[in-house]
Design a protein around this motif. Structure first.
Motif, PDB file in Angstrom:
ATOM      1  N   MET A  82       0.830  -1.209   0.000  1.00 58.58           N
ATOM      2  CA  MET A  82       0.000   0.000   0.000  1.00 58.58           C
ATOM      3  C   MET A  82       0.861   1.254   0.000  1.00 58.58           C
ATOM      4  O   MET A  82       0.533   2.247  -0.663  1.00 58.58           O
ATOM      5  CB  MET A  82      -0.954  -0.027   1.193  1.00 58.58           C
ATOM      6  CG  MET A  82      -1.998  -1.129   1.095  1.00 58.58           C
ATOM      7  SD  MET A  82      -3.060  -1.275   2.558  1.00 58.58           S
ATOM      8  CE  MET A  82      -4.206   0.078   2.286  1.00 58.58           C
ATOM      9  N   ASP A  83       1.976   1.216   0.732  1.00 58.75           N
ATOM     10  CA  ASP A  83       2.914   2.349   0.722  1.00 58.75           C
ATOM     11  C   ASP A  83       3.405   2.613  -0.699  1.00 58.75           C
ATOM     12  O   ASP A  83       3.446   3.770  -1.161  1.00 58.75           O
ATOM     13  CB  ASP A  83       4.125   2.064   1.611  1.00 58.75           C
ATOM     14  CG  ASP A  83       3.803   2.133   3.093  1.00 58.75           C
ATOM     15  OD1 ASP A  83       2.743   2.686   3.435  1.00 58.75           O
ATOM     16  OD2 ASP A  83       4.613   1.624   3.898  1.00 58.75           O
ATOM     17  N   GLU A  86       0.578   4.003  -2.959  1.00 63.08           N
ATOM     18  CA  GLU A  86       0.243   5.393  -2.638  1.00 63.08           C
ATOM     19  C   GLU A  86       1.337   6.343  -3.105  1.00 63.08           C
ATOM     20  O   GLU A  86       1.056   7.448  -3.595  1.00 63.08           O
ATOM     21  CB  GLU A  86       0.024   5.533  -1.135  1.00 63.08           C
ATOM     22  CG  GLU A  86      -0.568   6.866  -0.729  1.00 63.08           C
ATOM     23  CD  GLU A  86      -0.890   6.921   0.749  1.00 63.08           C
ATOM     24  OE1 GLU A  86      -1.794   7.682   1.123  1.00 63.08           O
ATOM     25  OE2 GLU A  86      -0.228   6.212   1.539  1.00 63.08           O
ATOM     26  N   SER A  87       2.596   5.922  -2.981  1.00 67.26           N
ATOM     27  CA  SER A  87       3.704   6.800  -3.356  1.00 67.26           C
ATOM     28  C   SER A  87       3.757   7.063  -4.860  1.00 67.26           C
ATOM     29  O   SER A  87       4.364   8.051  -5.292  1.00 67.26           O
ATOM     30  CB  SER A  87       5.029   6.181  -2.885  1.00 67.26           C
ATOM     31  OG  SER A  87       5.345   5.016  -3.638  1.00 67.26           O
ATOM     32  N   ARG A  97      -5.166   8.645  -4.497  1.00 67.79           N
ATOM     33  CA  ARG A  97      -4.469   7.906  -3.449  1.00 67.79           C
ATOM     34  C   ARG A  97      -5.427   6.967  -2.704  1.00 67.79           C
ATOM     35  O   ARG A  97      -5.048   5.852  -2.352  1.00 67.79           O
ATOM     36  CB  ARG A  97      -3.793   8.868  -2.475  1.00 67.79           C
ATOM     37  CG  ARG A  97      -2.548   9.518  -3.080  1.00 67.79           C
ATOM     38  CD  ARG A  97      -1.642  10.102  -2.020  1.00 67.79           C
ATOM     39  NE  ARG A  97      -0.279  10.204  -2.535  1.00 67.79           N
ATOM     40  CZ  ARG A  97       0.799  10.371  -1.792  1.00 67.79           C
ATOM     41  NH1 ARG A  97       0.678  10.433  -0.471  1.00 67.79           N
ATOM     42  NH2 ARG A  97       1.995  10.449  -2.326  1.00 67.79           N
ATOM     43  N   LEU A 101      -4.922   2.876  -2.638  1.00 68.40           N
ATOM     44  CA  LEU A 101      -4.896   2.084  -1.403  1.00 68.40           C
ATOM     45  C   LEU A 101      -5.926   0.961  -1.450  1.00 68.40           C
ATOM     46  O   LEU A 101      -5.623  -0.193  -1.116  1.00 68.40           O
ATOM     47  CB  LEU A 101      -5.181   2.991  -0.199  1.00 68.40           C
ATOM     48  CG  LEU A 101      -4.095   3.995   0.193  1.00 68.40           C
ATOM     49  CD1 LEU A 101      -4.594   4.893   1.324  1.00 68.40           C
ATOM     50  CD2 LEU A 101      -2.822   3.275   0.623  1.00 68.40           C
ATOM     51  N   ALA A 147      -7.036   8.728   4.512  1.00 70.45           N
ATOM     52  CA  ALA A 147      -6.982   9.082   3.090  1.00 70.45           C
ATOM     53  C   ALA A 147      -8.266   9.788   2.667  1.00 70.45           C
ATOM     54  O   ALA A 147      -8.233  10.757   1.885  1.00 70.45           O
ATOM     55  CB  ALA A 147      -6.754   7.841   2.246  1.00 70.45           C
TER      56      ALA A 147
END
Length: 205
Positions: A82-83, A86-87, A97, A101, A147
Motif C-alpha cells: 500500500m505504501d 500510494e507513493s 491515493r 490504497l 486518506a
C-alpha cells in the motif's frame, strides 16, 4: 544433521532477527501451497528454512505464536504494498491515493486467499467494552479513513464523514473478497477492484 534439515548458512551471533524473518517468510511461502493454515506445522516450516524444529522455538513459543507472528508478517507485506501504491500517486491527487490504497488491498486479498483468511480470522482486540478496538485490521481502516479525510480537506465532497467512509470502503471490499473466497471462486483481482470503484462512486458526492 537429520534429513529434515537442509544445508543453510548459519546465522552469526546477533542475527536472531534475521532468522525470525526467514522463518516467517518460509511460513508465508508454505501457506501459499497448503490448504489453509491448519496444515502449517513447526516441522514443515523448519524443513523449509533448513533448521531444526527446536530453532523455531527460540523465536516462537508454540505453533499458535508462529501463526500470530505470520499474520502480523502478512499485514506488514500489505502495508509495504500500500505504501508503494500510494507513493506512485501525486500527493495532490487525494482521490487517486484513496483509490490506489483500496485497489492494492483488494488485489492483495484476492492474490493471497490463505494469507488473507489468516489475517482476518481473529478480528480486532478490545481490552474493555469501552475501549476502542485495536489491531492491524483497525490500523488498516484508520489508514483508509485518513486518506478520505485528506480528500475532504482538499475540497472533494463526501456523502458521509471520513470515518464512516473508511469503514464503508473496508467492510464493503472485505465482504466482496470473503464472498469469493467462501464460494471457492478466484476470478482475480479485477472484479473486486471494480466493486471497490463502485463503492467509491457512492461515497464521493
Amino acid at each position: 544433521m537429520s534429513e529434515e534439515v537442509q544445508a543453510r548458512t548459519r546465522n552469526r551471533w546477533g542475527e536472531g532477527e534475521r532468522l525470525r524473518g526467514e522463518i516467517l517468510a518460509a511460513a508465508s511461502r508454505l501457506l501459499s501451497e497448503l490448504d489453509g493454515e491448519d496444515a502449517l506445522t513447526i516441522r514443515g516450516v523448519a524443513r523449509a528454512v533448513g533448521i531444526a524444529p527446536a530453532s523455531i522455538y527460540q523465536h516462537f513459543s508454540d505453533r499458535a505464536a508462529l501463526v500470530t507472528g505470520l499474520a502480523e508478517y502478512e499485514f506488514g507485506r500489505l502495508r509495504v504494498a500500500m505504501d508503494a501504491a500510494e507513493s506512485r500517486v501525486p500527493a495532490r491527487d487525494a482521490v487517486g491515493r484513496v483509490r490506489a490504497l483500496l485497489h492494492t488491498y483488494c488485489r492483495f486479498a484476492m492474490a493471497n486467499p490463505g494469507h488473507y483468511r489468516l489475517m482476518t480470522a481473529n478480528g480486532a482486540s478490545r481490552p474493555s467494552p469501552e475501549a476502542r478496538p485495536h489491531g492491524p485490521a483497525v490500523d488498516l481502516v484508520d489508514r483508509i479513513t485518513a486518506a478520505f479525510a485528506r480528500c475532504a480537506e482538499s475540497g472533494t465532497a463526501l456523502r458521509v464523514p471520513a470515518e464512516r467512509a473508511g469503514v464503508i470502503a473496508f467492510v464493503g471490499a472485505h465482504g466482496r473478497v470473503a464472498l469469493f473466497h467462501s464460494t471457492g471462486r478466484q476470478p482475480g483481482g479485477d472484479q473486486v477492484v471494480s466493486f471497490a470503484d463502485e463503492l467509491l462512486a457512492l461515497i464521493f458526492a
